[in-house]
Design an enzyme around this catalytic site. Sequence first.
Site: not given
Length: 730
Positions: A404, A434-435, A451, A474, A524-526, A609
């Site tokens: 982060c 918000d989270d 994230d 989150d 997902g993706h790569s 968080d």
Amino acid sequence: MMQSAAPLSRDLVLVGGGHAHALVLRMWGMDPLPGARLTVIDPNPVAPYTGMLPGLVAGHYRREELEIDLVKLARFAGARLVVGAATRIDTEARCITVAGRGEIAYDVASVDVGIHSGMPNLPGFAAHGVAAKPLGPFAQAWDGFVARVAEEAAAPQAAVIGGGIAGIELALAMAHRLQGAGARPEITLIERAAEIAPDAPVARARLLAALRGYGVQVLTGAEVRAISRSGVEMADGTPIPAGFVAGAAGARAHPWLAGSDLPVTEAGFLRVGPDLRVEGHETLFAAGDCAHLSHAPRPKAGVYAVRAAPVLRDNLRAALSGQALRPFHPQRHYLKLISLGRKSALAEKAGIAFAAPLLWRWKDRIDRKFMAKFDPLPEMPEPEAPRIAALNEKTAQEPLCGGCGSKVAPEVLSGMLAAQGGAARPDILTGPGDDAAVLDLGGVRQVLTTDHLRGFTMDHGLMARVAALHALGDIWAMGACPQAALVSITLPRMSEVLQARSMSEIMEQAGDALRAAGAEIIGGHSTMGAELSIGFTVTGLLEGDAMTTAGARPGDVLILTRPIGSGTLLAAEMRGQARGGDIRALWDVLATPQGDAAAILSDARAMTDVTGFGLAGHLWAICRASGCGAVLDPAAIPLFAGAEALAATGLRSTIWAANRRAAPLAGAGEDARAALLHDPQTAGGFLAAVASDVAGDRLRALRAAGHDAAIIGQMEEGAPGVRLQGVAQP
């Protein structure tokens, strides 16, 4: 550390951080092989230099003086460090099984895991004895025993099983240390053979004299029947009182190697040829005490591992690039420098022995010279930073943090989010800020968050687990149950084979973390890019209203479930400035899920968080949303080990200055603790505003569940804002 721009195409894996491998890593960092990805696997973040063990036991050295920091060394070498214990090598599939981590594939591998001196067949030893090797557990147990003796909680009675050089050095060192602590030690040295020091007969008389000088009782031709809490029970029934029993009776191979299908000696040591390759295996090498030189058998001694390191390095490079290998020719004799308790030593070589204090200084100089190879590590030239328009020199050259610490500045992000505020929709129950977003899907409330993290470690498995838990934070913070996840992965440029290996490690660890939380990866993706980044989009389901940053009331108590300082530690590790033990401890925390902590705090009035904007920034978010102020007690805030000392040197994460501007603190000074309030956190803890009458119970429940939680302040009347001062603990 300079890294090659060549695409990664071959995997070199070093199993163990022994002396030979430590030197290989150092040499590799100074001259890496382009296209090779280097991995080192070890159960610990530090590797001990055993030549200084007697001095440690005697009190001449601090433990950190004989530890090679594998975290720093791996960073210098451009290697990824996998902290875990190898349990199996499959030479057909070319993979190494690591406990708790699955399989790590290799093209070429080397083993340097040392030996142990445990006594598994001696009844009671596992429960009441301590093996002299490996060093870590032994040193910890010995320090604990010395402390108990100093407190008069234990008698100064110890026993050493094994009358070779190692056992003699330990007995003398123990006697010296306990005498120095003001005790009258009773040390017993037990040897099965008829005489001590079978490997140094010419020195035997001098060693016996040294033992007598310290009052050490020597038992030869003696058999041990069992070890108990009270000491040693001999075969003839004679009890030897001892609160500390050390095993130093010979070198033993690690069971996972001795019991493998690899070519090993009767004692379980890997058989290697002149080129240090394991017999019959072209892509597997071994060095150090775990290896047996079939062409030139030698006793177990670290000097051979040190001498073998340059040959091993050259042959590993040759095996990776298809070049010819060269043989290792170990010396026939070597100088034994034997510690005699106090700062004195005995030298033995080729049938000649003599003792003098000067010899201890000589040994100390040799040992310190070896350790100086690793601290400090050589200064290597960095690539010249490009000059970038509109950036000052410091910004242009400052390394970008991982985790982060690489987030966009708070004021930039808040401006962007404010610009997104459009017409309200009935199915979107919360807006930006918000989270996680809360959606109404036909009466079912779902939370949605995304994230991703820039790589802060080259261990892809660890990185994936932490990134998954970071994204889950989150969901948990809003009181939802994790449901499903999409994964987004950017890999550095590498061959298809390495792509497959990397993806396998990532998906295994991420999938494990998400499934344990109740979520499944559904797609997902790569892609490939300049560096590693891993992200997740996660959904969760709500049974009631979402927990948000609004709802805190004056008088509510603030609970933090996890220490802060991860941004500073990760920034320091990237620069080679953090202690390996501190980083290992941090990794362990970041890889721990927090769903149970969220459940304990399910009745909090407000919660979030703590991540990229730091503790101060996230507390400011609660204050703004709840319309009241807050007071923090800096002394009550838990910190990760090592973070405060690093912050005191002025070390800051990339986003720190922007975080500080966005969340001013009334009453804050310039000290390290105040600086850490703006430190960006990766997979940070929860910050909850809890009613004062239940705060104590919630804190006790969190600590009972294993969380390093603390009450750090409270909400108060007034305009939104945060100030610092001591707060009375309820």
